[in-house]
Design a protein around this motif. Structure first.
Motif, PDB file in Angstrom:
ATOM      1  N   GLY A 102      31.456  37.090  32.856  1.00 54.38           N
ATOM      2  CA  GLY A 102      32.878  36.734  32.819  1.00 54.38           C
ATOM      3  C   GLY A 102      33.645  37.677  33.494  1.00 54.38           C
ATOM      4  N   CYS A 103      33.248  39.033  33.645  1.00 51.05           N
ATOM      5  CA  CYS A 103      33.940  40.059  34.203  1.00 51.05           C
ATOM      6  C   CYS A 103      33.791  40.068  35.818  1.00 51.05           C
ATOM      7  N   ALA A 104      32.926  38.908  36.273  1.00 50.01           N
ATOM      8  CA  ALA A 104      32.762  38.942  37.846  1.00 50.01           C
ATOM      9  C   ALA A 104      33.881  38.766  38.803  1.00 50.01           C
ATOM     10  N   PRO A 105      34.877  38.205  38.177  1.00 54.68           N
ATOM     11  CA  PRO A 105      36.201  37.925  39.054  1.00 54.68           C
ATOM     12  C   PRO A 105      36.859  39.146  39.319  1.00 54.68           C
ATOM     13  N   ILE A 106      36.895  40.152  38.264  1.00 48.29           N
ATOM     14  CA  ILE A 106      37.461  41.469  38.347  1.00 48.29           C
ATOM     15  C   ILE A 106      36.709  42.275  39.459  1.00 48.29           C
ATOM     16  N   VAL A 107      35.399  42.376  39.390  1.00 49.73           N
ATOM     17  CA  VAL A 107      34.732  43.161  40.213  1.00 49.73           C
ATOM     18  C   VAL A 107      34.741  42.610  41.440  1.00 49.73           C
ATOM     19  N   VAL A 108      34.798  41.276  41.949  1.00 49.99           N
ATOM     20  CA  VAL A 108      34.652  40.709  43.211  1.00 49.99           C
ATOM     21  C   VAL A 108      36.149  40.888  43.582  1.00 49.99           C
ATOM     22  N   GLY A 109      37.215  40.746  42.967  1.00 53.38           N
ATOM     23  CA  GLY A 109      38.490  41.225  43.308  1.00 53.38           C
ATOM     24  C   GLY A 109      38.818  42.448  43.844  1.00 53.38           C
ATOM     25  N   VAL A 110      38.091  43.546  43.504  1.00 55.87           N
ATOM     26  CA  VAL A 110      38.039  44.739  43.883  1.00 55.87           C
ATOM     27  C   VAL A 110      37.044  44.996  44.942  1.00 55.87           C
ATOM     28  N   LEU A 111      35.899  44.355  44.917  1.00 57.23           N
ATOM     29  CA  LEU A 111      34.689  44.690  45.932  1.00 57.23           C
ATOM     30  C   LEU A 111      35.000  44.407  47.173  1.00 57.23           C
ATOM     31  N   VAL A 112      35.398  42.774  47.279  1.00 59.03           N
ATOM     32  CA  VAL A 112      35.521  42.086  48.610  1.00 59.03           C
ATOM     33  C   VAL A 112      36.717  42.743  49.458  1.00 59.03           C
ATOM     34  N   PRO A 113      37.775  42.943  49.097  1.00 56.87           N
ATOM     35  CA  PRO A 113      39.024  43.447  49.758  1.00 56.87           C
ATOM     36  C   PRO A 113      38.646  44.890  50.106  1.00 56.87           C
ATOM     37  N   LEU A 114      37.883  45.791  49.541  1.00 56.65           N
ATOM     38  CA  LEU A 114      37.534  47.199  49.978  1.00 56.65           C
ATOM     39  C   LEU A 114      36.497  47.100  51.020  1.00 56.65           C
ATOM     40  N   LEU A 115      35.554  45.950  51.281  1.00 56.78           N
ATOM     41  CA  LEU A 115      34.610  46.013  52.077  1.00 56.78           C
ATOM     42  C   LEU A 115      35.341  45.454  53.398  1.00 56.78           C
ATOM     43  N   ASP A 116      36.355  44.803  53.152  1.00 56.02           N
ATOM     44  CA  ASP A 116      37.086  43.942  54.392  1.00 56.02           C
ATOM     45  C   ASP A 116      38.114  44.985  54.667  1.00 56.02           C
ATOM     46  N   GLY A 117      38.335  46.386  54.328  1.00 56.32           N
ATOM     47  CA  GLY A 117      39.330  47.217  54.610  1.00 56.32           C
ATOM     48  C   GLY A 117      40.634  46.905  54.040  1.00 56.32           C
ATOM     49  N   ARG A 118      40.962  46.036  53.108  1.00 51.95           N
ATOM     50  CA  ARG A 118      42.161  45.817  52.674  1.00 51.95           C
ATOM     51  C   ARG A 118      42.345  46.407  51.087  1.00 51.95           C
ATOM     52  N   ARG A 119      43.581  46.189  50.539  1.00 55.68           N
ATOM     53  CA  ARG A 119      43.730  46.635  49.268  1.00 55.68           C
ATOM     54  C   ARG A 119      43.577  45.421  48.423  1.00 55.68           C
ATOM     55  N   PRO A 120      43.002  45.721  47.130  1.00 51.56           N
ATOM     56  CA  PRO A 120      43.069  44.380  46.467  1.00 51.56           C
ATOM     57  C   PRO A 120      44.323  43.696  45.961  1.00 51.56           C
ATOM     58  N   SER A 121      44.573  42.468  45.814  1.00 50.40           N
ATOM     59  CA  SER A 121      45.656  41.910  45.581  1.00 50.40           C
ATOM     60  C   SER A 121      45.767  41.775  43.954  1.00 50.40           C
ATOM     61  N   PRO A 122      47.200  42.825  43.692  1.00 49.84           N
ATOM     62  CA  PRO A 122      47.576  42.546  42.099  1.00 49.84           C
ATOM     63  C   PRO A 122      47.331  41.466  41.593  1.00 49.84           C
ATOM     64  N   ALA A 123      48.106  40.231  42.042  1.00 50.17           N
ATOM     65  CA  ALA A 123      47.895  38.811  41.541  1.00 50.17           C
ATOM     66  C   ALA A 123      46.596  38.579  41.259  1.00 50.17           C
ATOM     67  N   VAL A 124      45.597  38.760  42.312  1.00 46.99           N
ATOM     68  CA  VAL A 124      44.368  38.157  41.834  1.00 46.99           C
ATOM     69  C   VAL A 124      43.552  39.111  40.687  1.00 46.99           C
ATOM     70  N   LEU A 125      43.965  40.372  40.675  1.00 50.93           N
ATOM     71  CA  LEU A 125      43.395  41.233  39.602  1.00 50.93           C
ATOM     72  C   LEU A 125      43.901  40.832  38.366  1.00 50.93           C
ATOM     73  N   TYR A 126      45.392  40.597  38.245  1.00 51.61           N
ATOM     74  CA  TYR A 126      45.929  40.250  37.048  1.00 51.61           C
ATOM     75  C   TYR A 126      45.427  38.806  36.489  1.00 51.61           C
ATOM     76  N   ALA A 127      45.120  38.019  37.248  1.00 54.90           N
ATOM     77  CA  ALA A 127      44.512  36.703  36.971  1.00 54.90           C
ATOM     78  C   ALA A 127      42.876  36.809  36.514  1.00 54.90           C
ATOM     79  N   ALA A 128      42.392  37.798  37.378  1.00 56.62           N
ATOM     80  CA  ALA A 128      40.902  38.103  36.942  1.00 56.62           C
ATOM     81  C   ALA A 128      40.842  38.599  35.440  1.00 56.62           C
ATOM     82  N   GLY A 129      41.993  39.425  35.043  1.00 56.92           N
ATOM     83  CA  GLY A 129      41.850  39.916  33.845  1.00 56.92           C
ATOM     84  C   GLY A 129      42.049  38.906  32.583  1.00 56.92           C
ATOM     85  N   LEU A 130      42.957  37.979  32.973  1.00 58.10           N
ATOM     86  CA  LEU A 130      43.120  36.897  32.161  1.00 58.10           C
ATOM     87  C   LEU A 130      41.735  35.980  31.709  1.00 58.10           C
ATOM     88  N   VAL A 131      41.310  35.885  32.915  1.00 60.80           N
ATOM     89  CA  VAL A 131      39.789  34.968  33.079  1.00 60.80           C
ATOM     90  C   VAL A 131      38.910  35.770  32.162  1.00 60.80           C
TER      91      VAL A 131
END
Length: 313
Positions: free
Chosen positions: A107-136
């Motif tokens: 169930g913690c996968a959304p948090i890890v992916v929300g951080v890892l994918v943007p970093l691998l793509d050279g972007r900053r993680p989206s706060p909105a996605v991370l907040y939503a991942a925390g709720l999930v």
């Protein structure tokens, strides 16, 4: 509400719901050799996917010839970690931990992916996605609770989390050139071969036996519905809304498992499960972009190895 995010969200939701329901059915396969069951499941799924490959979305087997050695290595790693390894980790974790423990980790996968994918793509993680991942993640924990576990159970549960993350992250660079159908068929074929090799290594010739009637029904259902339909829907949804937002829907896996468990007498669905399901739903709705009126850009879609939105599954 934009059609593309909604369609991608519905596809990802269906895929994760099917996976969650399959956890309930897995109890029937408790006595069947692990590697043999995986080989049958993924081998049959690959065969069932073959007729779907000549289609308008570009899923043509000839595209495999254009893949580099690095891309083939990525596909092999995806099958080993995100499919064979994930299932093995869940099975091993449940030998010394209650099923809720690997479920909470996954169930913690959304948090890890929300951080890892943007970093691998050279972007900053989206706060909105991370907040939503925390709720999930909080909702998944509420649905399942926390059970008994020893060190081995926790380690293998962390392995299951790595498998769930790898199933999304490792697919990003190869999803664009192959498309959802060809990607699904290819990784299923690779996973079937890996399962055979693992079975021979661990159990010798006894890794495969004739399944019983119930086991046959479950294996066919897992291959035809959970794998064929689920994988194609998952990667189609991921291509339309991106890996970060699609992985939010993995929170529906424990929700689906909790809803279907009472149907076979392996669990109950009460107030706690209802509250957790509500949290997951809120997190998914806020983070996936389906509530926005304007189109939500797919993260990384402009890059060479990003997720492309081009057509339907």
């Amino acid at each position: 509400m934009n059609a593309t995010p909604l369609r991608g969200a519905l596809l990802a939701a269906l895929a994760c719901t099917l996976v969650g329901a399959s956890f309930t059915a897995n109890s029937v396969l408790g006595d069947y050799p692990y590697a043999g069951g995986q080989a049958l499941r993924y081998g049959l799924a690959a065969l069932l996917l073959l007729p779907l490959l000549h289609s308008r979305d570009g899923s043509h087997p000839a595209l495999l010839r254009t893949l580099t050695g690095r891309q083939w290595a990525r596909l092999a790693t995806l099958a080993a970690i995100g499919m064979v390894g994930f299932n093995l980790a869940v099975l091993a974790a449940e030998r010394s931990a209650e099923p809720a423990v690997p479920g909470v980790f996954v169930g913690c996968a959304p948090i890890v992916v929300g951080v890892l994918v943007p970093l691998l793509d050279g972007r900053r993680p989206s706060p909105a996605v991370l907040y939503a991942a925390g709720l999930v993640a909080a909702g998944a924990f509420t649905v399942q609770g926390w059970g008994r576990a020893d060190l081995a159970g926790i380690v293998f549960s962390a392995g299951a989390l790595a498998g769930e993350v790898g199933f999304a992250v490792l697919a990003v660079p190869v999803l664009r050139p192959l498309g959802p159908k060809l990607l699904s068929a290819t990784v299923c074929a690779v996973a079937a071969v890996e399962s055979v090799l693992l079975g021979v290594l661990l159990d010798g010739h006894g890794f495969l036996r004739m399944p019983t009637g119930q086991e046959t029904l479950v294996l066919v259902w897992q291959a035809a519905v959970v794998t064929v339909i689920g994988f194609v829907c998952w990667y189609s949804g991921m291509r339309q809304i991106g890996a970060e937002r699609a992985t939010l829907f993995s929170g529906l896996i424990p929700v689906s498992a909790a809803i279907t468990a009472p149907l076979v007498g392996t669990g109950t669905y009460g107030v706690g499960q209802g509250a957790g399901s509500l949290l997951v739903g809120v997190g998914v709705a806020l983070g996936s972009g389906v509530l926005r009126r304007r189109p939500v850009p797919v993260p990384g879609s402009a890059t060479r190895e990003g997720v492309a939105s081009r057509g339907t599954a």
